[in-house]
Design a protein around this motif. Structure first.
Motif, short mmCIF file in Angstrom:
data_model
loop_
_atom_site.label_atom_id
_atom_site.label_comp_id
_atom_site.label_asym_id
_atom_site.label_seq_id
_atom_site.Cartn_x
_atom_site.Cartn_y
_atom_site.Cartn_z
N ARG A 154 45.40 12.74 50.19
CA ARG A 154 45.40 12.51 51.64
C ARG A 154 45.43 11.02 51.97
N GLY A 155 46.22 10.28 51.20
CA GLY A 155 46.44 8.87 51.48
C GLY A 155 45.35 7.95 50.99
N SER A 156 44.33 8.47 50.31
CA SER A 156 43.22 7.64 49.87
C SER A 156 42.92 7.85 48.40
N ASP A 211 41.05 15.00 67.65
CA ASP A 211 42.36 14.99 67.00
C ASP A 211 42.47 13.84 66.01
N VAL A 212 41.44 13.69 65.19
CA VAL A 212 41.40 12.61 64.21
C VAL A 212 41.15 13.20 62.82
N THR A 213 41.93 12.74 61.84
CA THR A 213 41.76 13.19 60.46
C THR A 213 40.65 12.39 59.79
N PRO A 214 40.15 12.86 58.65
CA PRO A 214 39.14 12.08 57.93
C PRO A 214 39.60 10.66 57.58
N GLU A 215 40.89 10.51 57.24
CA GLU A 215 41.41 9.18 56.90
C GLU A 215 41.39 8.26 58.13
N THR A 248 49.15 5.48 57.45
CA THR A 248 48.12 6.03 58.32
C THR A 248 48.08 5.26 59.64
N ALA A 249 48.21 3.93 59.55
CA ALA A 249 48.21 3.11 60.77
C ALA A 249 49.38 3.47 61.67
#
Length: 314
Positions: A154-156, A211-215, A248-249
């Motif tokens: 997940r991008g991390s 509407d925010v993901t953990p990342e 992500t940004a």
């Protein structure tokens, strides 16, 4: 050209749901220079013969070196090699300047630190859309069971850990009385179980209410007290490689949560600051609900003790 039209960013996000290991693929170019690139697109292909594959972007600076190479090495990174991953994922610098390595088959660089290592002879190179797929025959390999592998999901960056369901307390053995259950009283198991329980309650709320993901939450949480921060510093704080952080940004910019002050500095917007404050309130609410089940004074003592342990480990 694909006949199916997807939003590239959203498709990449869907792919990020599949965790992978992190590797540094190395070879030597035609001029005898060491070449290396971070890749998560590594997989096994066959046991007979022993084949593995990985893929490289056709826009990569090192494309020609790998396309023409007769040998390459796959260095699977350990959990403490985040800096190594970021180093080989960067552009425009001597990636081997501060890296300890030796030369393997075909002079492919072998990193001194690794979780596993595969020395390969190039078996085939295939077209794969905007990537080339490189298949290698493994001629030598080695691994280190004492090193926990680095994971990317997940991008991390993440670490692998046994799932709590696999280490539940077992029934007493039949060969005598037990003084106590080791696993059920072990700090690592206790911390992991608490983390799983709290995050499983918090993360769905962040998604449904904001509407925010953990990342995205990790980024906004850091920017509450630092509304403008460099990509490099933020990358270290949220454990995302720079390329993934910028992706992500981009998603967060589409939501109006952040913007670039310049190419190297990310800035939270007014909307982002408002959402960050709401996220912080949700997180504190979930934490308070959990800690309220402890006797008075114990929550503060628990946090103080954990901070002391963190300093000790650091």
């Amino acid at each position: 050209m694909s006949q199916t039209e997807f939003d590239p960013k959203d498709f990449r996000r869907a792919l990020s749901q599949f965790p992978t290991g992190v590797t540094v693929i190395t070879t030597e170019d035609a001029e005898g220079n060491p070449v290396g690139v971070t890749a998560s697109s590594f997989n096994s292909v066959s046991l007979d013969p022993t084949l593995v594959l990985w893929s490289i972007d056709k826009g990569a600076h090192s494309l020609t070196a790998f396309e023409k190479a007769e040998h390459f090495a796959v260095n699977i990174l350990g959990r403490d090699q985040v800096a190594t991953s970021n180093n080989f994922a960067s552009r425009g610098q001597d990636k081997f300047a501060n890296i300890e390595y030796s030369k393997g088959l075909g002079n492919a660089p072998l990193l001194s630190e690794f979780a596993a290592q595969f020395e390969c002879k190039t078996w085939a190179v295939y077209e794969g859309g905007d990537h080339l797929i490189l298949v290698g025959e493994v001629l030598k390999y080695r691994y280190n069971d004492s090193i926990e592998p680095l994971v990317f999901a997940r991008g991390s960056y993440a670490v692998s850990a046994q799932h709590p369901e696999m280490i539940k307390s077992s029934a007493p053995c039949d060969n005598g009385p037990q003084d106590g259950d080791f696993v059920g009283d072990y700090l690592l198991y206790l911390l992991r179980t608490v983390y799983q329980g709290l995050s499983s309650q918090l993360y769905p709320k962040l998604q449904s209410e904001c509407d925010v993901t953990p990342e995205e939450w990790r980024i906004l949480a850091r920017m509450v007290s630092c509304p403008a921060i460099s990509i490099k510093d933020l990358s270290d704080m949220v454990m995302q490689p720079e390329i993934a952080l910028r992706q992500t940004a981009d998603w967060m910019m589409e939501k109006g949560l952040v913007e670039y002050a310049d190419n190297e500095t990310l800035k939270v917007t007014t909307k982002g600051a408002d959402i960050a404050a709401k996220l912080r309130a949700l997180a504190i609410e979930e934490e308070s609900a959990l800690l309220s089940q402890l006797p008075a004074g114990q929550p503060e003592q628990l946090k103080s003790s954990l901070k002391t342990l963190i300093e000790t480990l650091g």
